[in-house]
Design an enzyme around this catalytic site. Structure first.
Site, PDB file in Angstrom:
ATOM      1  N   LYS A  90      -7.868  -0.870  -9.506  1.00  0.00           N
ATOM      2  CA  LYS A  90      -8.571  -1.505  -8.389  1.00  0.00           C
ATOM      3  C   LYS A  90      -9.831  -0.709  -8.059  1.00  0.00           C
ATOM      4  O   LYS A  90      -9.798   0.522  -7.977  1.00  0.00           O
ATOM      5  CB  LYS A  90      -7.654  -1.566  -7.175  1.00  0.00           C
ATOM      6  CG  LYS A  90      -8.274  -2.183  -5.933  1.00  0.00           C
ATOM      7  CD  LYS A  90      -7.232  -2.277  -4.822  1.00  0.00           C
ATOM      8  CE  LYS A  90      -7.826  -2.850  -3.542  1.00  0.00           C
ATOM      9  NZ  LYS A  90      -8.699  -1.874  -2.862  1.00  0.00           N
TER      10      LYS A  90
ATOM     11  N   THR B 240      -5.738   2.622  -7.127  1.00  0.00           N
ATOM     12  CA  THR B 240      -7.036   2.536  -6.473  1.00  0.00           C
ATOM     13  C   THR B 240      -7.937   3.634  -7.000  1.00  0.00           C
ATOM     14  O   THR B 240      -7.607   4.818  -6.922  1.00  0.00           O
ATOM     15  CB  THR B 240      -6.891   2.634  -4.949  1.00  0.00           C
ATOM     16  OG1 THR B 240      -6.208   1.460  -4.486  1.00  0.00           O
ATOM     17  CG2 THR B 240      -8.238   2.724  -4.269  1.00  0.00           C
TER      18      THR B 240
ATOM     19  N   TYR C  54      -2.226   5.565  -4.763  1.00  0.00           N
ATOM     20  CA  TYR C  54      -3.277   6.565  -4.764  1.00  0.00           C
ATOM     21  C   TYR C  54      -2.784   7.748  -5.587  1.00  0.00           C
ATOM     22  O   TYR C  54      -1.583   8.038  -5.609  1.00  0.00           O
ATOM     23  CB  TYR C  54      -3.597   7.036  -3.345  1.00  0.00           C
ATOM     24  CG  TYR C  54      -4.390   6.047  -2.519  1.00  0.00           C
ATOM     25  CD1 TYR C  54      -5.742   5.852  -2.754  1.00  0.00           C
ATOM     26  CD2 TYR C  54      -3.774   5.331  -1.501  1.00  0.00           C
ATOM     27  CE1 TYR C  54      -6.472   4.950  -1.984  1.00  0.00           C
ATOM     28  CE2 TYR C  54      -4.501   4.423  -0.734  1.00  0.00           C
ATOM     29  CZ  TYR C  54      -5.845   4.243  -0.978  1.00  0.00           C
ATOM     30  OH  TYR C  54      -6.558   3.347  -0.218  1.00  0.00           O
TER      31      TYR C  54
ATOM     32  N   SER D  72       0.812  -1.206   0.000  1.00  0.00           N
ATOM     33  CA  SER D  72       0.000   0.000   0.000  1.00  0.00           C
ATOM     34  C   SER D  72       0.853   1.266   0.000  1.00  0.00           C
ATOM     35  O   SER D  72       1.924   1.319   0.621  1.00  0.00           O
ATOM     36  CB  SER D  72      -0.897   0.011   1.244  1.00  0.00           C
ATOM     37  OG  SER D  72      -1.562   1.252   1.392  1.00  0.00           O
TER      38      SER D  72
ATOM     39  N   HIS E  30     -13.304  -2.293  -1.855  1.00  0.00           N
ATOM     40  CA  HIS E  30     -12.439  -1.822  -0.767  1.00  0.00           C
ATOM     41  C   HIS E  30     -12.743  -2.571   0.530  1.00  0.00           C
ATOM     42  O   HIS E  30     -12.656  -2.020   1.634  1.00  0.00           O
ATOM     43  CB  HIS E  30     -12.622  -0.313  -0.559  1.00  0.00           C
ATOM     44  CG  HIS E  30     -11.339   0.431  -0.286  1.00  0.00           C
ATOM     45  ND1 HIS E  30     -10.689   1.167  -1.229  1.00  0.00           N
ATOM     46  CD2 HIS E  30     -10.598   0.545   0.839  1.00  0.00           C
ATOM     47  CE1 HIS E  30      -9.612   1.712  -0.700  1.00  0.00           C
ATOM     48  NE2 HIS E  30      -9.531   1.346   0.565  1.00  0.00           N
TER      49      HIS E  30
END
Length: 368
Positions: free
Chosen positions: A237, A168, A142, A119, A261
């Site tokens: 995603k 994402t 992100y 992440s 999520h």
């Protein structure tokens, strides 16, 4: 200093036979606010529950008198050979539950022939995580208001040896996670978003960090530019509809992840297993389709593959294992899921992944 309660304590001498056993042990070991942060969802947690229920609604149609003396769970995704169609989903702050952190998770997955998606909000840097499992780490990205920061993270992931980017798309704002609100949850002093160290907004208040750093104006145009600018294959995603699968194809994505999520964003979104067929139709075989959300058993992996997923990602169970016994616990959970998949393939009369298809499952309740 890491909080003492629950950090990697083997909480019971009783054998842990499945992921649910690890969940019980982790809950006993972790502080209540950390447990709820890991396991909670948004709103009334309808989508969180739906993810689990969708797997339970589908029964397997076993075939008998099939030669299953040898089973083959191996697959290949975006150039990486895997021992099974299984990966660790991107999750923030593994060091909340154990000092081994994301590096321990990545080593555990690699030892089982699997991969980890690290992440952006990891509690260790992308360089540390990628070094722990060379060639078996993808980087979840992100998109930030500061496009220079986004580009810097992409460059760091490439240089560290990550083999794919996972953008994402379902988090323009953070979902309303009421368990965290009730606890007043913030990160402890010894856990931070290591990739954002020193940045304004990269602090202990998670909702504020999301609000201040992430770009809610992100569109498919930016996705296309990202796909063109990076040498890594791009995975999107959060795709839950055929329309967005078509747009992902047009934007240059190599794969999409059917994901809500983990029920932590839009409460009321459908279960990912229920959305899978639609997304596969939109992908039309041009991009690989993966799935996460609600995966607790190897049998769940079998069901997702039968419905069209090439790769299945699991999240919370890995953190349960990490909380109980660090890297070893995470590896044991992944090994359990692999073993359960192998057994389910044998008992259903499908000795290879290629034998898993729509005829593997009975129609879900309510299907026509």
């Amino acid at each position: 200093m890491l909080r003492e309660q629950g950090r990697g304590i083997a909480a019971t001498a009783r054998p842990l036979a499945c992921a649910a056993d690890y969940a019980a042990a982790a809950r006993a070991a972790l502080p209540p606010d950390v447990w709820d942060y890991v396991n909670g969802g948004a709103g009334d947690e309808l989508t969180l529950a739906a993810n689990l229920a969708a797997f339970r609604r589908r029964a397997v149609r076993p075939r008998v008198l099939v030669d299953v003396a040898h089973r083959d769970t191996r697959t290949r995704v975006l150039g990486t050979d895997l021992a099974a169609p299984l990966a660790v989903a991107p999750m923030a702050y593994h060091r909340l539950v154990h000092p081994d952190g994301e590096s321990g998770t990545a080593r555990a997955a690699a030892a089982e022939g699997l991969l980890t998606v690290a992440s952006t909000f990891a509690s260790q840097t992308v360089e540390e995580i990628a070094a722990a499992a060379p060639g078996r780490v993808w980087f979840q990205l992100y998109c930030f208001r500061d496009r220079g920061l986004t580009a810097e993270l992409v460059s760091r992931a490439e240089a560290a040896g990550c083999t794919a980017l996972v953008l994402t798309g379902d988090a323009p704002l953070m979902g309303r996670r009421e368990r965290d609100i009730r606890h007043g949850f913030v990160l402890p002093d010894d856990v931070e978003p290591a990739n954002l160290r020193g940045l304004p907004g990269g602090g202990r208040d998670l909702a504020a960090a999301t609000r201040d750093l992430l770009d809610p104006a992100l569109t498919w145009d930016a996705v296309g530019r990202l796909a063109e600018s990076s040498r890594l294959p791009l995975v999107i995603k959060g795709v839950m509809t055929a329309e967005d699968a078509v747009l992902a194809r047009g934007a240059g994505a190599a794969a999409v992840i059917v994901s809500n999520h983990g029920g932590r964003q839009l409460d009321g979104a459908p279960a990912t297993l229920d959305a899978l067929a639609e997304v596969c139709d939109g992908a039309a075989g041009d991009v690989e389709v993966y799935l996460d959300g609600g995966v607790r058993r190897g049998l769940d992996v079998l069901k997702a593959v039968a419905l069209g997923a090439r790769l299945v990602l699991t999240g919370r169970p890995v953190l349960w294992g990490l909380a109980v016994a660090g890297e070893h616990g995470a590896r044991e959970v992944l090994r359990l899921l692999k073993d359960e998949l192998d057994l389910a393939m044998a008992l259903s009369g499908r000795p290879s992944l290629a034998r898993l298809g729509l005829d593997t499952l009975a129609p879900a309740e309510g299907d026509t």
